[in-house]
Design a protein around this motif. Structure first.
Motif, mmCIF file in Angstrom:
data_model
loop_
_atom_site.group_PDB
_atom_site.id
_atom_site.type_symbol
_atom_site.label_atom_id
_atom_site.label_comp_id
_atom_site.label_asym_id
_atom_site.label_seq_id
_atom_site.Cartn_x
_atom_site.Cartn_y
_atom_site.Cartn_z
ATOM 1 N N VAL A 102 0.861 -1.184 0.000
ATOM 2 C CA VAL A 102 0.000 0.000 0.000
ATOM 3 C C VAL A 102 0.897 1.233 0.000
ATOM 4 O O VAL A 102 1.701 1.426 0.912
ATOM 5 C CB VAL A 102 -0.950 0.008 1.217
ATOM 6 C CG1 VAL A 102 -1.801 1.263 1.226
ATOM 7 C CG2 VAL A 102 -1.823 -1.243 1.206
ATOM 8 N N LEU A 103 0.737 2.044 -1.024
ATOM 9 C CA LEU A 103 1.531 3.261 -1.193
ATOM 10 C C LEU A 103 0.680 4.472 -0.851
ATOM 11 O O LEU A 103 -0.404 4.649 -1.400
ATOM 12 C CB LEU A 103 2.028 3.366 -2.633
ATOM 13 C CG LEU A 103 2.710 4.674 -3.052
ATOM 14 C CD1 LEU A 103 3.999 4.889 -2.263
ATOM 15 C CD2 LEU A 103 2.969 4.669 -4.550
ATOM 16 N N ASP A 104 1.185 5.296 0.071
ATOM 17 C CA ASP A 104 0.524 6.572 0.346
ATOM 18 C C ASP A 104 1.508 7.705 0.063
ATOM 19 O O ASP A 104 2.618 7.468 -0.386
ATOM 20 C CB ASP A 104 -0.054 6.623 1.764
ATOM 21 C CG ASP A 104 0.989 6.676 2.879
ATOM 22 O OD1 ASP A 104 2.096 7.210 2.665
ATOM 23 O OD2 ASP A 104 0.693 6.201 3.984
ATOM 24 N N ASN A 105 1.097 8.923 0.308
ATOM 25 C CA ASN A 105 1.898 10.098 -0.044
ATOM 26 C C ASN A 105 2.635 10.727 1.133
ATOM 27 O O ASN A 105 3.055 11.878 1.041
ATOM 28 C CB ASN A 105 0.985 11.145 -0.694
ATOM 29 C CG ASN A 105 0.456 10.651 -2.011
ATOM 30 O OD1 ASN A 105 1.229 10.399 -2.919
ATOM 31 N ND2 ASN A 105 -0.843 10.484 -2.109
ATOM 32 N N GLY A 119 8.410 8.663 -3.917
ATOM 33 C CA GLY A 119 6.982 8.731 -4.213
ATOM 34 C C GLY A 119 6.077 8.604 -3.013
ATOM 35 O O GLY A 119 4.871 8.791 -3.126
ATOM 36 N N GLY A 120 6.609 8.263 -1.852
ATOM 37 C CA GLY A 120 5.768 8.135 -0.664
ATOM 38 C C GLY A 120 6.241 7.018 0.238
ATOM 39 O O GLY A 120 7.418 6.670 0.261
ATOM 40 N N LYS A 121 5.295 6.451 0.960
ATOM 41 C CA LYS A 121 5.593 5.385 1.916
ATOM 42 C C LYS A 121 4.886 4.109 1.458
ATOM 43 O O LYS A 121 3.700 4.122 1.140
ATOM 44 C CB LYS A 121 5.096 5.779 3.303
ATOM 45 C CG LYS A 121 5.198 4.660 4.331
ATOM 46 C CD LYS A 121 4.743 5.100 5.711
ATOM 47 C CE LYS A 121 3.265 5.393 5.755
ATOM 48 N NZ LYS A 121 2.909 6.711 6.143
ATOM 49 N N HIS A 122 5.618 3.003 1.441
ATOM 50 C CA HIS A 122 5.059 1.689 1.137
ATOM 51 C C HIS A 122 4.905 0.937 2.458
ATOM 52 O O HIS A 122 5.880 0.785 3.199
ATOM 53 C CB HIS A 122 5.987 0.882 0.233
ATOM 54 C CG HIS A 122 6.115 1.434 -1.137
ATOM 55 N ND1 HIS A 122 5.410 0.913 -2.196
ATOM 56 C CD2 HIS A 122 6.840 2.466 -1.628
ATOM 57 C CE1 HIS A 122 5.712 1.588 -3.288
ATOM 58 N NE2 HIS A 122 6.582 2.538 -2.964
ATOM 59 N N VAL A 123 3.705 0.505 2.746
ATOM 60 C CA VAL A 123 3.434 -0.350 3.896
ATOM 61 C C VAL A 123 3.003 -1.685 3.300
ATOM 62 O O VAL A 123 2.120 -1.723 2.441
ATOM 63 C CB VAL A 123 2.323 0.241 4.794
ATOM 64 C CG1 VAL A 123 2.038 -0.677 5.969
ATOM 65 C CG2 VAL A 123 2.716 1.631 5.282
ATOM 66 N N PRO A 171 5.844 9.929 3.221
ATOM 67 C CA PRO A 171 6.996 9.081 3.521
ATOM 68 C C PRO A 171 7.561 9.271 4.926
ATOM 69 O O PRO A 171 8.400 8.493 5.362
ATOM 70 C CB PRO A 171 8.021 9.511 2.465
ATOM 71 C CG PRO A 171 7.661 10.910 2.138
ATOM 72 C CD PRO A 171 6.162 10.981 2.260
ATOM 73 N N ARG A 172 7.090 10.258 5.650
ATOM 74 C CA ARG A 172 7.679 10.569 6.949
ATOM 75 C C ARG A 172 7.114 9.773 8.110
ATOM 76 O O ARG A 172 7.786 9.575 9.104
ATOM 77 C CB ARG A 172 7.507 12.060 7.249
ATOM 78 C CG ARG A 172 8.242 12.953 6.255
ATOM 79 C CD ARG A 172 7.751 14.377 6.325
ATOM 80 N NE ARG A 172 6.406 14.378 5.751
ATOM 81 C CZ ARG A 172 5.374 15.047 6.234
ATOM 82 N NH1 ARG A 172 5.510 15.796 7.265
ATOM 83 N NH2 ARG A 172 4.198 14.976 5.664
ATOM 84 N N SER A 173 5.873 9.324 8.035
ATOM 85 C CA SER A 173 5.247 8.696 9.200
ATOM 86 C C SER A 173 5.335 7.180 9.141
ATOM 87 O O SER A 173 4.864 6.553 8.194
ATOM 88 C CB SER A 173 3.794 9.140 9.319
ATOM 89 O OG SER A 173 3.060 8.696 8.198
ATOM 90 N N ALA A 174 5.957 6.600 10.149
ATOM 91 C CA ALA A 174 6.090 5.148 10.239
ATOM 92 C C ALA A 174 4.803 4.542 10.789
ATOM 93 O O ALA A 174 4.142 5.144 11.633
ATOM 94 C CB ALA A 174 7.245 4.797 11.174
#
Length: 143
Positions: A90-93, A130-134, A95-98
């Protein structure tokens, strides 16, 4: 409070499907599409496909819902295959928040990441330009 480990899933063998979600009503379509994606694959027969599909749907709904809630749209959910496993990415926009698991009183919400940890074989996250991948990984062998 527990912060998820920063690491990437194993290398991808196959991109099975991807869905872009702009708002919470899109989660219903995501659930139906995931169920179809698993049911349509004859090569998933080694696993309990009904159980696998249910776990994928719950985890995808939780992770995508969190992305929509805590980031700005769109959210991209990808179903990938990697060495005998399925990976939900799941990719969101943001990248800073774990992803952070907070233990809360029953009824206080915030159980999505805890459910994900219990239903998946492995979980993790990583940031890109591009963002954060979870992501969450599920065995196809049923183990």
């Amino acid at each position: 409070m527990t912060v998820w480990k920063v690491w990437r899933p194993p290398p991808v063998d196959e991109h099975i499907a991807a869905w872009t979600i702009d708002e919470p009503p899109g989660l219903q379509s995501l659930r139906a599409a995931l169920l179809r994606a698993v049911a349509d694959r004859a090569d998933f027969v080694a696993a309990d496909t009904e159980d696998l599909a249910e776990r994928l749907v719950i985890v995808a709904t939780e992770l995508a819902g969190n992305a929509l809630r805590h980031s700005r749209p769109p959210t991209v959910v990808a179903l990938l295959r990697s060495d005998g496993h399925l990976v939900l990415d799941v990719l969101d926009n943001d990248p800073r928040s774990a992803p952070t698991v907070e233990r809360r009183a029953p009824g206080a919400g915030g159980l999505g990441l805890q459910l994900t940890e219990r239903l998946a074989q492995e979980v993790g996250w990583y940031a890109t330009d591009g963002g954060k991948h979870v992501w969450a990984m599920f065995s196809l062998s049923g183990s």
